[in-house]
Write an enzyme that holds these catalytic residues in place. Sequence first.
Site, PDB file in Angstrom:
ATOM      1  CD  GLU A 147      -2.510   1.628   2.941  1.00  0.00           C
ATOM      2  OE1 GLU A 147      -2.278   0.205   3.229  1.00  0.00           O
ATOM      3  OE2 GLU A 147      -3.303   2.429   3.313  1.00  0.00           O
ATOM      4  CD  GLU A 156       4.095  14.103   1.714  1.00  0.00           C
ATOM      5  OE1 GLU A 156       4.930  14.790   2.272  1.00  0.00           O
ATOM      6  OE2 GLU A 156       2.762  13.480   1.633  1.00  0.00           O
ATOM      7  CB  CYS A 392      -0.023   1.503  28.237  1.00  0.00           C
ATOM      8  SG  CYS A 392       2.025   2.070  28.204  1.00  0.00           S
ATOM      9  CG  HIS A 521       0.226  -0.500  24.542  1.00  0.00           C
ATOM     10  ND1 HIS A 521      -0.893   0.159  24.375  1.00  0.00           N
ATOM     11  CD2 HIS A 521       1.206  -0.199  24.741  1.00  0.00           C
ATOM     12  CE1 HIS A 521      -0.387   1.613  24.470  1.00  0.00           C
ATOM     13  NE2 HIS A 521       0.985   1.153  24.595  1.00  0.00           N
ATOM     14  CD  GLU A 523      -3.263  -1.355  23.130  1.00  0.00           C
ATOM     15  OE1 GLU A 523      -3.184  -2.513  23.714  1.00  0.00           O
ATOM     16  OE2 GLU A 523      -3.042  -0.378  22.813  1.00  0.00           O
TER      17      GLU A 523
END
Length: 544
Positions: A147, A156, A392, A521, A523
Amino acid sequence: MARSTQRPKFIFVVGGVLSGVGKGVSSASIGAILKAKGFHVTAMKADPYINVDAGTMNPTEHGEVFVTDDGDETDQDMGNYERFLDVDLTSINYMTTGRVYQTVIDRERSMGYKGKCVQVVPHIPEEIIRRIKRAQQHSKSDVVIIEIGGTVGEYENILFLEAVRELKLHSPEDIAIVLVSYLPVPGHLGEMKTKPTQHAQRALNQTGLHADMIIARAPIELDEVRKEKLAMLCGINKGYSISAPDVESIYEIPLKMEEQDVGNKLLKVLHLKPRKTNLEAWKKFVAGIKHTKKDVRIAVVGKYFGTGDFTLADSYISVIEATKHAAQFNKVHAVLEWVDSEEFETNPGHLQHLKKYDGIIVPGGFGTRGIEGIINTIRFARENKIPYLGLCYGMQLASIEFVRNVLGKTGAHTVEADDSAEHPVIHVSPFQKANIQANRYGGTMRLGAYDCALRKGSLARKAYGQDIISERHRHRYEFNDAYRKEVDDAGLRIVGINPETGLVEIVELADHPFFVGTQFHPEFKSRPMRPHPLFREFIRAAAK
Ligand code: GLN
């Protein structure tokens, strides 16, 4: 898994018209489909900015910083790839313009170019191609999805596109280009417009590339008339204009694409034979989401302000997705509400509003703003026995709250907020002190996967069903050992320890339905069909 194509194939996903319309999820979904066809797939993100990594960028401007096992601070899309492909990626799967230039300059300094003039072209695209090939070789993938951040037509990302052009020149049969474009439906016209997408294809043509497929992101379905118009005016094969309307759950997207045979169409571009797709697990998962009726309300409490172009959902995407995975497992629907902690500093009475929630999450964070409001929130969750998950900063502040209000040491704090705190419950290690003093902020936190040994009989140990786990970190401050015994004796149990360093990784309350804080973390490691154990148990407690 053995490679199932002779030559590796590369699918580039570029954006048109607008960024932030789901290029990452589209890339991840294409990957999920090809994986469901039995290919070995990996994904990469190429970000156009100069920052070497995403770690030094403000998440409210750029979105979440996603951390890999090997401690790279990357773009949030890497999280989408991990979740959709169910793979663990590394720094090899991520590059920025800054990183590419850094390598080229370092190579030049060490005479790696043997006295040649080092130029933007060919040396920058050459390094980009080297990185793409390395990602393929490292994972031994049949297909790599790359991607490219931003949209075509920007200065850019031009060198990334030049790399694609060169790669395609050498092996035209091994490259497919997908343009994810936005098709607006202006209110006063009430009709979907294809013109901006035509311009995007032309902008891409100027770089010597041509998209083979267009994924038409829009609020509504792409109708037949516009499908044909896109095909004709953008010069793509009929059937390669893919409808991608807004959907309730991002996990529907692979199914939506598969209905339009996206996978086999791309295989054709790549000169591969069509294959059957096995998306049964996805179908079951999505059907589960659709049939879920019961709501569980979760407050996500933090300091929220000035979110720039990005929304809170971007800054905390892994927390949101992990909550959804856990909710689906528990057959409930998680309704997340963002609660600004500063409200509880100016109006402590408003803490009562937290009673309406079934659970409270305090996600990761930095700095001092809103911190007292978060500490008040945690006290409220502890005293009112509301299920609590601290991630955290949420673990650090839970420890401070406990020392202040249970041990009675009102001067407890983190040195991040008060460097002369009377009781520095959260402090900075000598190693980190040197980094801070020298302004070495990039890539110097405690980053990536570390082991954690779980205490027998703890809630965490039961949730994981394992003695040793590995979780990803991103923090500078640590629980201060000087307070360990006192805190543990008083009921905030230290149940997770790093076996090498003895650092505190998990705290949990003994006398509470669910109150867990993690220095890491969790998640980042949750997957749709493999919810994270702590999120799973948190939602289970909240649903009760
Ligand atoms: N600010 C804290 C630290 O640096 C917590 C970081 C976080 O929540 N990711 O240690």
